[in-house]
Design an enzyme around this catalytic site. Structure first.
Site, PDB file in Angstrom:
ATOM      1  N   GLY A  48      72.396  -4.027  53.005  1.00  0.00           N
ATOM      2  CA  GLY A  48      73.292  -4.076  54.149  1.00  0.00           C
ATOM      3  C   GLY A  48      73.681  -2.644  54.439  1.00  0.00           C
ATOM      4  O   GLY A  48      74.365  -2.016  53.649  1.00  0.00           O
ATOM      5  N   HIS A  49      73.168  -2.099  55.516  1.00  0.00           N
ATOM      6  CA  HIS A  49      73.430  -0.692  55.815  1.00  0.00           C
ATOM      7  C   HIS A  49      74.485  -0.584  56.905  1.00  0.00           C
ATOM      8  O   HIS A  49      74.334  -1.133  57.987  1.00  0.00           O
ATOM      9  CB  HIS A  49      72.119  -0.002  56.209  1.00  0.00           C
ATOM     10  CG  HIS A  49      71.163   0.119  55.047  1.00  0.00           C
ATOM     11  ND1 HIS A  49      69.816   0.288  55.182  1.00  0.00           N
ATOM     12  CD2 HIS A  49      71.392   0.080  53.714  1.00  0.00           C
ATOM     13  CE1 HIS A  49      69.257   0.352  53.982  1.00  0.00           C
ATOM     14  NE2 HIS A  49      70.197   0.225  53.075  1.00  0.00           N
ATOM     15  N   THR A  87      66.582  -5.374  41.179  1.00  0.00           N
ATOM     16  CA  THR A  87      66.115  -6.240  42.261  1.00  0.00           C
ATOM     17  C   THR A  87      64.640  -6.550  41.990  1.00  0.00           C
ATOM     18  O   THR A  87      64.078  -6.123  40.969  1.00  0.00           O
ATOM     19  CB  THR A  87      66.381  -5.590  43.639  1.00  0.00           C
ATOM     20  OG1 THR A  87      66.179  -6.582  44.651  1.00  0.00           O
ATOM     21  CG2 THR A  87      65.495  -4.377  43.897  1.00  0.00           C
ATOM     22  N   ASP A 134      84.300  13.134  50.029  1.00  0.00           N
ATOM     23  CA  ASP A 134      85.704  13.074  50.460  1.00  0.00           C
ATOM     24  C   ASP A 134      86.526  12.129  49.567  1.00  0.00           C
ATOM     25  O   ASP A 134      87.729  12.322  49.397  1.00  0.00           O
ATOM     26  CB  ASP A 134      85.782  12.608  51.924  1.00  0.00           C
ATOM     27  CG  ASP A 134      85.002  11.317  52.153  1.00  0.00           C
ATOM     28  OD1 ASP A 134      83.788  11.315  51.876  1.00  0.00           O
ATOM     29  OD2 ASP A 134      85.610  10.310  52.574  1.00  0.00           O
ATOM     30  N   ASP A 141      73.708   1.298  47.750  1.00  0.00           N
ATOM     31  CA  ASP A 141      74.990   1.559  48.410  1.00  0.00           C
ATOM     32  C   ASP A 141      75.359   3.040  48.415  1.00  0.00           C
ATOM     33  O   ASP A 141      76.541   3.394  48.419  1.00  0.00           O
ATOM     34  CB  ASP A 141      76.135   0.756  47.756  1.00  0.00           C
ATOM     35  CG  ASP A 141      75.798  -0.712  47.646  1.00  0.00           C
ATOM     36  OD1 ASP A 141      75.278  -1.251  48.625  1.00  0.00           O
ATOM     37  OD2 ASP A 141      76.039  -1.307  46.581  1.00  0.00           O
ATOM     38  N   GLN A 156      68.300  -0.636  48.543  1.00  0.00           N
ATOM     39  CA  GLN A 156      68.743  -0.604  47.136  1.00  0.00           C
ATOM     40  C   GLN A 156      68.625   0.831  46.598  1.00  0.00           C
ATOM     41  O   GLN A 156      68.704   1.758  47.381  1.00  0.00           O
ATOM     42  CB  GLN A 156      67.963  -1.596  46.269  1.00  0.00           C
ATOM     43  CG  GLN A 156      68.258  -3.063  46.573  1.00  0.00           C
ATOM     44  CD  GLN A 156      67.456  -3.626  47.731  1.00  0.00           C
ATOM     45  OE1 GLN A 156      66.267  -3.418  47.826  1.00  0.00           O
ATOM     46  NE2 GLN A 156      68.087  -4.354  48.608  1.00  0.00           N
ATOM     47  N   LYS A 190      72.746   5.195  52.516  1.00  0.00           N
ATOM     48  CA  LYS A 190      71.440   5.466  53.148  1.00  0.00           C
ATOM     49  C   LYS A 190      71.471   5.168  54.637  1.00  0.00           C
ATOM     50  O   LYS A 190      70.845   5.858  55.420  1.00  0.00           O
ATOM     51  CB  LYS A 190      70.350   4.620  52.477  1.00  0.00           C
ATOM     52  CG  LYS A 190      70.058   5.036  51.047  1.00  0.00           C
ATOM     53  CD  LYS A 190      68.960   4.202  50.430  1.00  0.00           C
ATOM     54  CE  LYS A 190      69.340   2.752  50.226  1.00  0.00           C
ATOM     55  NZ  LYS A 190      70.438   2.528  49.271  1.00  0.00           N
ATOM     56  N   LYS A 215      79.963  10.700  50.433  1.00  0.00           N
ATOM     57  CA  LYS A 215      81.314  10.276  50.026  1.00  0.00           C
ATOM     58  C   LYS A 215      82.030  11.271  49.109  1.00  0.00           C
ATOM     59  O   LYS A 215      82.844  10.858  48.266  1.00  0.00           O
ATOM     60  CB  LYS A 215      81.244   8.879  49.386  1.00  0.00           C
ATOM     61  CG  LYS A 215      80.740   7.823  50.375  1.00  0.00           C
ATOM     62  CD  LYS A 215      80.833   6.419  49.848  1.00  0.00           C
ATOM     63  CE  LYS A 215      82.029   5.677  50.385  1.00  0.00           C
ATOM     64  NZ  LYS A 215      81.944   4.218  50.177  1.00  0.00           N
TER      65      LYS A 215
HETATM   66  P1  IMP Z   1      68.855  -9.381  44.425  1.00  0.00           P
HETATM   67  O1  IMP Z   1      68.222  -8.183  45.048  1.00  0.00           O
HETATM   68  O2  IMP Z   1      69.666 -10.191  45.414  1.00  0.00           O
HETATM   69  O3  IMP Z   1      67.890 -10.216  43.665  1.00  0.00           O
HETATM   70  O4  IMP Z   1      69.931  -8.848  43.353  1.00  0.00           O
HETATM   71  C1  IMP Z   1      69.530  -8.177  42.149  1.00  0.00           C
HETATM   72  C2  IMP Z   1      70.491  -7.036  41.821  1.00  0.00           C
HETATM   73  O5  IMP Z   1      70.349  -6.011  42.789  1.00  0.00           O
HETATM   74  C3  IMP Z   1      71.969  -7.435  41.837  1.00  0.00           C
HETATM   75  O6  IMP Z   1      72.653  -6.673  40.861  1.00  0.00           O
HETATM   76  C4  IMP Z   1      72.433  -7.004  43.211  1.00  0.00           C
HETATM   77  O7  IMP Z   1      73.810  -6.773  43.280  1.00  0.00           O
HETATM   78  C5  IMP Z   1      71.607  -5.725  43.402  1.00  0.00           C
HETATM   79  N1  IMP Z   1      71.363  -5.389  44.813  1.00  0.00           N
HETATM   80  C6  IMP Z   1      70.491  -5.966  45.647  1.00  0.00           C
HETATM   81  N2  IMP Z   1      70.545  -5.377  46.856  1.00  0.00           N
HETATM   82  C7  IMP Z   1      71.444  -4.407  46.780  1.00  0.00           C
HETATM   83  C8  IMP Z   1      71.917  -3.417  47.707  1.00  0.00           C
HETATM   84  O8  IMP Z   1      71.479  -3.316  48.855  1.00  0.00           O
HETATM   85  N3  IMP Z   1      72.864  -2.571  47.239  1.00  0.00           N
HETATM   86  C9  IMP Z   1      73.321  -2.628  45.971  1.00  0.00           C
HETATM   87  N4  IMP Z   1      72.915  -3.520  45.075  1.00  0.00           N
HETATM   88  C10 IMP Z   1      71.979  -4.408  45.466  1.00  0.00           C
END
Ligand code: IMP
Length: 430
Positions: free
Chosen positions: A40-41, A240, A334, A13, A225, A16, A332
């Site tokens: 989620g971008h 992850t 700002d 987050d 991630q 990117k 960010k």
């Molecule tokens: P998973 O990837 O759904 O298995 O989640 C494992 C961990 O990675 C959790 O703490 C999620 O919140 C974190 N996570 C997975 N994808 C993202 C992302 O795109 N941004 C931030 N955290 C993520």
């Protein structure tokens, strides 16, 4: 330079999506190499917000080619919906603009059911996954029972693999996780319909990228991630299930290390994390609340409030080394307006020991004391500023201090969500 990797420095987050969208202007091809729709971008162009989960963030630029590499795990339903939405917006007008690896693994309905049920059963000890089936899909890949896109294209193979897998998964779901069994026909028919939609995009993306890089085409590899969520190098087990670092590009798309020329690290000017796990600089009081409110820190995929804290140079320094980061895009900044004093974590202390990089032990990470340095803040709004010189002196000092502590120059500063709300210190990255 003809190929660049963009990675997240922290726990994801970092913004990117916006940076990739900006760099994509200069690139010919934009590639995802790991993760899935747990990412989620968010892209904001002309005030309009688009969220992409699987398709690379360069997709809003006309004529650019987007590639989903073999290291990505694909939920075909989500991908088809994303293609439909983007096409309605006038993107992906031709099939040749999107290429999907034939060896990428598929997220199946049982993966999602297992992910959600396990998290429920873990209770307090939950990882806080996004519940999209990402972990169970990578598990099956490593256990060599995964179903790949190429398997879906061959009805006979798909039938066999699904039959075998579903038998096992239904026993596991029922006996261990106390969940309902899933219906074979429903999955088979649904996935065959999705296969017909995806088939025109499927190809040998490894070979395609090799050819294009050899021809001198500019390629941007978009990480999802962040480094601290890397399954090997992150804050295990609160990570992850893929390798998120720059080194994962080679395996995640099938290219050689010599074909990568540079790495850009994206870092927020403060720190956030979603889900469980250690977070040394977390702010649990009103300061964290201010960051969450001013930064709109709620998950793009799950809507969960993000945990917020001060900038952690230990995390950034570790990420710089692991990824070989050449330049930082600081996002960010700002959001930091209005804090009279800012704190930056320069090292960790634990039982008389001093850590300048992130320790491997989750227990130490949870118990250590962050060592802070204080810097004066600023009250001015930064979003309309477009040059480094226009920033308040205290904001410039803040950026300089981050550069010193991490040992990498900041080459781009984001002052708002919009594409244009950016201070470009280096005019070109390729
Ligand atoms: P998973 O990837 O759904 O298995 O989640 C494992 C961990 O990675 C959790 O703490 C999620 O919140 C974190 N996570 C997975 N994808 C993202 C992302 O795109 N941004 C931030 N955290 C993520």
């Amino acid at each position: 330079m003809s190929s660049l990797v963009v990675v997240g420095v922290q726990w994801g987050d970092e913004g990117k999506g916006k940076v990739v969208d900006l760099l994509a202007r200069e690139a010919d091809i934009i590639v995802r190499f790991q993760g899935g729709n747990n990412a989620g971008h968010t892209l904001v162009v002309g005030g309009k917000k688009t969220i992409v989960r699987l398709i690379p963030s360069g997709v809003l630029h006309a004529g650019k080619i987007c590639v989903i590499g073999n290291g990505v795990v694909i939920d075909p339903q989500v991908l088809v919906e994303e293609i439909d939405t983007l096409q309605q917006q006038g993107c992906l007008s031709e099939a040749s603009l999107l290429k999907i690896s034939e060896t990428a693994h598929l997220i199946m309905p049982y993966h999602k059911a297992i992910d959600l049920a396990r998290e429920r059963l873990r209770g307090e000890g939950r990882i806080g996954t996004t519940g999209r089936g990402i972990g169970p899909t990578y598990e099956d890949k490593m256990a060599r029972v995964g179903i790949r896109i190429i398997d879906l294209l061959d009805e006979h193979v798909f039938r066999e693999k699904l039959t075998h897998n579903l038998q096992e998964k239904n026993i596991y779901l029922g006996a261990i996780l106390k969940e309902q069994a899933l219906d074979y026909d429903q999955i088979f028919d649904g996935y065959c319909r999705l296969r017909d939609r995806l088939a025109p995009y499927v190809t040998n993306t490894s070979r395609y990228l090799h050819q294009e890089i050899t021809r001198g085409r500019k390629v941007l590899f978009e990480g999802a991630q962040g480094t601290m969520l890397d399954v090997d190098h992150g804050t295990y087990p609160y990570v992850t299930s893929s390798n998120t670092i720059a080194g994962a590009v080679c395996a995640g798309v099938g290219i050689a290390p010599q074909q990568i020329n540079g790495v850009i690290g994206i870092s927020k000017a403060y720190t956030t994390r979603v889900g469980s796990g250690p977070f040394p600089t977390e702010l649990l009081g009103p300061e964290g609340e201010k960051l969450r409110r001013d930064g709109g820190e709620f998950g793009t995929v799950t809507g969960r409030p993000r945990r917020c804290g001060w900038f952690d140079a230990v995390v950034a320094r570790t990420a710089a080394r692991l990824n070989g980061i050449n330049s930082i895009a600081l996002t960010k900044i700002d959001v930091l307006s209005g804090f009279p004093t800012l704190r930056v974590c320069t090292a960790y202390g634990y039982q008389g020991q001093h850590y300048d990089e992130v320790p491997a032990s989750a227990r130490i990470l949870e118990q250590l004391t962050p060592i802070y340095e204080e810097l004066p803040g600023w009250s001015e709004r930064l979003t309309d500023l477009r040059s480094l010189d226009a920033l308040p002196l205290t904001a410039r000092r803040y950026v300089e201090r981050i550069e010193q502590l991490v040992g990498v120059p900041v080459k781009m500063i984001s002052v708002g969500a919009g594409r244009e709300e950016t201070i470009l210190i280096r005019p070109s990255f390729f």
